[in-house]
Design an enzyme around this catalytic site. Sequence first.
Site, PDB file in Angstrom:
ATOM      1  N   GLN A 313      12.910 127.161  55.545  1.00  0.00           N
ATOM      2  CA  GLN A 313      11.025 128.198  54.777  1.00  0.00           C
ATOM      3  C   GLN A 313      10.783 127.248  54.121  1.00  0.00           C
ATOM      4  O   GLN A 313      11.617 126.820  52.964  1.00  0.00           O
ATOM      5  CB  GLN A 313      11.918 129.096  54.580  1.00  0.00           C
ATOM      6  CG  GLN A 313      11.612 129.751  52.523  1.00  0.00           C
ATOM      7  CD  GLN A 313      10.339 130.762  53.310  1.00  0.00           C
ATOM      8  OE1 GLN A 313      10.178 131.375  54.437  1.00  0.00           O
ATOM      9  NE2 GLN A 313       9.640 131.044  52.510  1.00  0.00           N
ATOM     10  N   THR A 314       9.973 126.962  53.681  1.00  0.00           N
ATOM     11  CA  THR A 314       8.478 126.003  53.071  1.00  0.00           C
ATOM     12  C   THR A 314       7.398 127.508  53.243  1.00  0.00           C
ATOM     13  O   THR A 314       6.936 127.405  54.005  1.00  0.00           O
ATOM     14  CB  THR A 314       8.637 125.154  53.752  1.00  0.00           C
ATOM     15  OG1 THR A 314       7.838 124.498  52.290  1.00  0.00           O
ATOM     16  CG2 THR A 314       7.788 124.448  55.017  1.00  0.00           C
ATOM     17  N   ARG A 315       6.753 127.033  51.992  1.00  0.00           N
ATOM     18  CA  ARG A 315       4.734 127.390  51.176  1.00  0.00           C
ATOM     19  C   ARG A 315       4.582 126.593  50.355  1.00  0.00           C
ATOM     20  O   ARG A 315       3.838 126.893  49.873  1.00  0.00           O
ATOM     21  CB  ARG A 315       5.249 128.623  50.762  1.00  0.00           C
ATOM     22  CG  ARG A 315       6.125 128.409  48.825  1.00  0.00           C
ATOM     23  CD  ARG A 315       6.003 129.772  48.365  1.00  0.00           C
ATOM     24  NE  ARG A 315       7.020 129.887  47.027  1.00  0.00           N
ATOM     25  CZ  ARG A 315       6.459 129.268  45.787  1.00  0.00           C
ATOM     26  NH1 ARG A 315       5.222 129.177  45.995  1.00  0.00           N
ATOM     27  NH2 ARG A 315       7.315 129.223  44.928  1.00  0.00           N
ATOM     28  N   HIS A 319       7.219 116.783  51.492  1.00  0.00           N
ATOM     29  CA  HIS A 319       7.567 115.443  51.006  1.00  0.00           C
ATOM     30  C   HIS A 319       8.628 115.084  51.956  1.00  0.00           C
ATOM     31  O   HIS A 319       9.730 115.437  52.743  1.00  0.00           O
ATOM     32  CB  HIS A 319       7.344 115.167  49.569  1.00  0.00           C
ATOM     33  CG  HIS A 319       6.168 116.085  49.379  1.00  0.00           C
ATOM     34  ND1 HIS A 319       4.607 115.666  49.584  1.00  0.00           N
ATOM     35  CD2 HIS A 319       5.889 117.588  48.275  1.00  0.00           C
ATOM     36  CE1 HIS A 319       4.281 116.342  49.252  1.00  0.00           C
ATOM     37  NE2 HIS A 319       4.431 117.380  48.448  1.00  0.00           N
ATOM     38  N   HIS A 322      11.928 116.896  51.395  1.00  0.00           N
ATOM     39  CA  HIS A 322      11.917 117.845  51.903  1.00  0.00           C
ATOM     40  C   HIS A 322      12.666 117.182  53.945  1.00  0.00           C
ATOM     41  O   HIS A 322      13.546 118.210  53.736  1.00  0.00           O
ATOM     42  CB  HIS A 322      10.894 118.250  52.813  1.00  0.00           C
ATOM     43  CG  HIS A 322      10.301 119.183  51.166  1.00  0.00           C
ATOM     44  ND1 HIS A 322       9.076 118.744  50.419  1.00  0.00           N
ATOM     45  CD2 HIS A 322      10.775 119.766  50.623  1.00  0.00           C
ATOM     46  CE1 HIS A 322       9.448 119.732  49.371  1.00  0.00           C
ATOM     47  NE2 HIS A 322       9.598 120.289  49.060  1.00  0.00           N
ATOM     48  N   GLY A 407      17.420 127.344  49.357  1.00  0.00           N
ATOM     49  CA  GLY A 407      17.137 126.894  47.769  1.00  0.00           C
ATOM     50  C   GLY A 407      17.328 127.529  47.106  1.00  0.00           C
ATOM     51  O   GLY A 407      18.067 128.374  46.658  1.00  0.00           O
ATOM     52  N   ARG A 408      17.148 126.272  45.921  1.00  0.00           N
ATOM     53  CA  ARG A 408      17.418 126.342  44.849  1.00  0.00           C
ATOM     54  C   ARG A 408      16.784 126.802  43.584  1.00  0.00           C
ATOM     55  O   ARG A 408      15.463 126.597  44.274  1.00  0.00           O
ATOM     56  CB  ARG A 408      17.835 124.926  43.754  1.00  0.00           C
ATOM     57  CG  ARG A 408      18.069 125.026  42.030  1.00  0.00           C
ATOM     58  CD  ARG A 408      18.029 123.499  41.911  1.00  0.00           C
ATOM     59  NE  ARG A 408      18.058 124.071  40.964  1.00  0.00           N
ATOM     60  CZ  ARG A 408      16.954 124.127  39.478  1.00  0.00           C
ATOM     61  NH1 ARG A 408      16.528 123.943  39.654  1.00  0.00           N
ATOM     62  NH2 ARG A 408      18.047 123.670  38.075  1.00  0.00           N
ATOM     63  N   ASP A 409      16.015 128.373  43.461  1.00  0.00           N
ATOM     64  CA  ASP A 409      16.059 129.358  43.071  1.00  0.00           C
ATOM     65  C   ASP A 409      14.710 129.188  44.076  1.00  0.00           C
ATOM     66  O   ASP A 409      13.699 129.162  43.953  1.00  0.00           O
ATOM     67  CB  ASP A 409      15.569 128.767  41.877  1.00  0.00           C
ATOM     68  CG  ASP A 409      13.863 130.000  41.238  1.00  0.00           C
ATOM     69  OD1 ASP A 409      14.282 130.999  40.922  1.00  0.00           O
ATOM     70  OD2 ASP A 409      12.907 129.521  40.668  1.00  0.00           O
ATOM     71  N   HIS A 410      15.044 130.490  45.171  1.00  0.00           N
ATOM     72  CA  HIS A 410      14.612 130.521  46.206  1.00  0.00           C
ATOM     73  C   HIS A 410      14.099 131.669  46.402  1.00  0.00           C
ATOM     74  O   HIS A 410      13.745 132.952  46.073  1.00  0.00           O
ATOM     75  CB  HIS A 410      15.944 131.009  47.161  1.00  0.00           C
ATOM     76  CG  HIS A 410      14.882 131.680  49.164  1.00  0.00           C
ATOM     77  ND1 HIS A 410      15.137 130.279  49.960  1.00  0.00           N
ATOM     78  CD2 HIS A 410      14.313 131.826  49.204  1.00  0.00           C
ATOM     79  CE1 HIS A 410      14.195 130.750  50.909  1.00  0.00           C
ATOM     80  NE2 HIS A 410      14.404 131.677  50.362  1.00  0.00           N
ATOM     81  N   ALA A 411      12.341 131.318  46.432  1.00  0.00           N
ATOM     82  CA  ALA A 411      10.956 132.685  46.028  1.00  0.00           C
ATOM     83  C   ALA A 411      11.301 132.663  44.846  1.00  0.00           C
ATOM     84  O   ALA A 411      10.729 134.226  44.569  1.00  0.00           O
ATOM     85  CB  ALA A 411      11.655 133.818  47.686  1.00  0.00           C
ATOM     86  N   ARG A 553     -25.461 143.626  37.556  1.00  0.00           N
ATOM     87  CA  ARG A 553     -25.784 144.626  37.543  1.00  0.00           C
ATOM     88  C   ARG A 553     -27.107 144.665  37.879  1.00  0.00           C
ATOM     89  O   ARG A 553     -26.962 146.008  39.173  1.00  0.00           O
ATOM     90  CB  ARG A 553     -26.105 145.343  36.300  1.00  0.00           C
ATOM     91  CG  ARG A 553     -24.711 144.853  35.413  1.00  0.00           C
ATOM     92  CD  ARG A 553     -23.762 146.464  35.844  1.00  0.00           C
ATOM     93  NE  ARG A 553     -22.344 146.856  35.463  1.00  0.00           N
ATOM     94  CZ  ARG A 553     -21.870 148.068  35.268  1.00  0.00           C
ATOM     95  NH1 ARG A 553     -22.494 149.038  36.459  1.00  0.00           N
ATOM     96  NH2 ARG A 553     -20.720 147.721  34.626  1.00  0.00           N
ATOM     97  N   ALA A 594     -16.102 142.324  30.999  1.00  0.00           N
ATOM     98  CA  ALA A 594     -14.786 142.140  31.927  1.00  0.00           C
ATOM     99  C   ALA A 594     -13.458 142.748  31.254  1.00  0.00           C
ATOM    100  O   ALA A 594     -12.623 141.782  30.137  1.00  0.00           O
ATOM    101  CB  ALA A 594     -14.421 141.124  32.615  1.00  0.00           C
TER     102      ALA A 594
END
Length: 688
Positions: A313-315, A319, A322, A407-411, A553, A594
């Site tokens: 799984q990757t987002r 590199h 990986h 993974g480490r700290d997945h998502a 406006r 705003a």
Amino acid sequence: MIEPQTDLPDEEHLFRLLRQLDAAPEASQRATAEALGISLGGLNAQLRAATRAGLVRIAEKNSTDRRQRAAYLLTPRGAAEKARLVTRFLARKFDEYNALHAELTGMPSRLSPPGNRTLPIMQSHLAPVPELYVSYDSAQKLKLEAADLPSWDLTPRQTCDLELLMNGGFAPLKGFLGREDYESVVETMRLADGTLWPMPITLDVSQAFADSVEPGQDIALRDAEGVILAILSISDKWSPDKPREAAKVFGADDLAHPAVNYLHHVAGPVYLGGAITGIQPPVHYDFRARRDTPNELRAYFRKLGWRRVVAFQTRNPLHRAHQELTFRAAREAQANLLIHPVVGMTKPGDVDHFTRVRCYEAVLDKYPAATTHMSLLNLAMRMAGPREAVWHGIIRRNHGCTHFIVGRDHAGPGKNSQGKDFYGPYDAQELFKQHEAEIGLEMVDFKHMVYVQEKAQYYPANEVPEGDTILDISGTELRRRLREGLEIPEWFSFPEVVQELRRTSPPRSKQGFTVFFTGLSGSGKSTIANAIMVKLMEMGGRPVTLLDGDVVRKHLSSELGFSKEHRDINIRRIGYVASEITKNGGIAICAPIAPYMATRRAVREMVEAYGAFVEVHVATSIEECERRDRKGLYKLAREGKIKEFTGISDPYEAPTAAELVVDTEGTEVDYCAQQVLLKLEQMGLVAG
């Protein structure tokens, strides 16, 4: 579930009838009766009962044969009932298998009981998963019927969810969660029947739309262009406890978490639940050859004889670390490799999926073609850490995988509002391991890979020889090097990947960006914005556009009032235009009031998908703003003649993390503009 009626056939005969009608809705009554092994009279009795129960509808056909002038089509409710009966049928077959296994071997089966909705658990990873689509003929008829149904236009997240519901990626779900399942998932990570499912999959709608529909009603679900994708048979309608959902699912009701912010400020206030009747999948015009449904992947694995498949799984772009990680994972699991990146919604600020897929394709030839496959997953991530890891595992099981890299700290979404990580580094791996058998695939630990200079190769961090030099580049450092046009060494990434990233992320001095001024009416926003616009135009190099509040406006939002809803719409319009200017390499300067923090955050996310967003809080006091008020607006507001006036009868939520804060009281405009310019230079957005 259909209420019992005396004239309906029993479940076994009803199941056979609905299955046959769905498979051959245009068949003659005689052919249908023969397929079911019953008389024409018996078939007519069943058809009349099913029609009265709302499971079947009659459509006229053009035929000279009076016996073939009608087609019997499943209604959405009939399709939902058929899906329920399929599950019941398979559960009975599972019990029969267990009994036969015990009789022949003297031992109980090692398969886990499926419950009434856990079909995928009892299947091998190569057998098809159930989909929620009706047959082509039924779908064509339902498209016509849906013209008279209330319609809901799906959000991007809902479209991702619906696609995976319909194609079996979210099996065993049969639709958007009803209230009982939702409450159970939030509290226990399980559906009401006990099946493991960690993520609430809900259809959130506006209050106005919710008021127009009721349980027992069918609605059409359409994409952004109005194309019908499915029909939802509403079983439940309720207003959720969103703070509780945030705390239970994401670990904290903290707006620093992108999914919690989405829950409170983007998602609708009412949830609808019910069974889905799939008509057609969403259309993807990009990378079509790379997109596979769960059953297409399973068929691919069957064809190639792959029996063990590990999913990555990757987002992020791939590199060299990986590549080394995935090679090691495949060797450790003695499995083929599926590179399965998410191309739906990821974390705001992530590299866009078009760039990422080009990066993947650029390095795919670094992998052995005979043992590696890449497929794209149209998933809307929630960044829910441990729960998300379990969810990702179930999804990959449905896609035919047997192993999954966690993974480490997945998502993980990063830091909370106190500056600490939302989840522990190994929380996801620990939760996944607890449920590994029930998920139905094995976890492969993510090894943190580092480059060892003396060995000129990658090692797991815990296997580095003592005294050797570790080289590593963090994600933050990579973004800095891209932003400043600095070298990215070949030991870290592939030249092909760096080339693609530089195409999308040129040095900041060549990127588009947005400067967003916010402050009270009369604070000096427009004056400073005009000054900085002139200074940037004087420098040249990029087109500059001023989106002043009053001008917008007049030209974009003339029909809007000043209610909170209309103010939000106005600011989002400004944000959209600014994001388009930024995407195309220009400079957008925005100067609205705003007043609401959530809306400013939404604009930031829109812009940061394409370039830098620089928030400038013009923090002039309300007393000074009133003193400067040439139009007398503050006076009218204090007299109650102007309703919902920011700072008087409506709040102004001051920024807490603006890139720059300026106060125009007692300060020349040119000096304030110079402060902004210096900030832009410091951020590398303009040349010094």
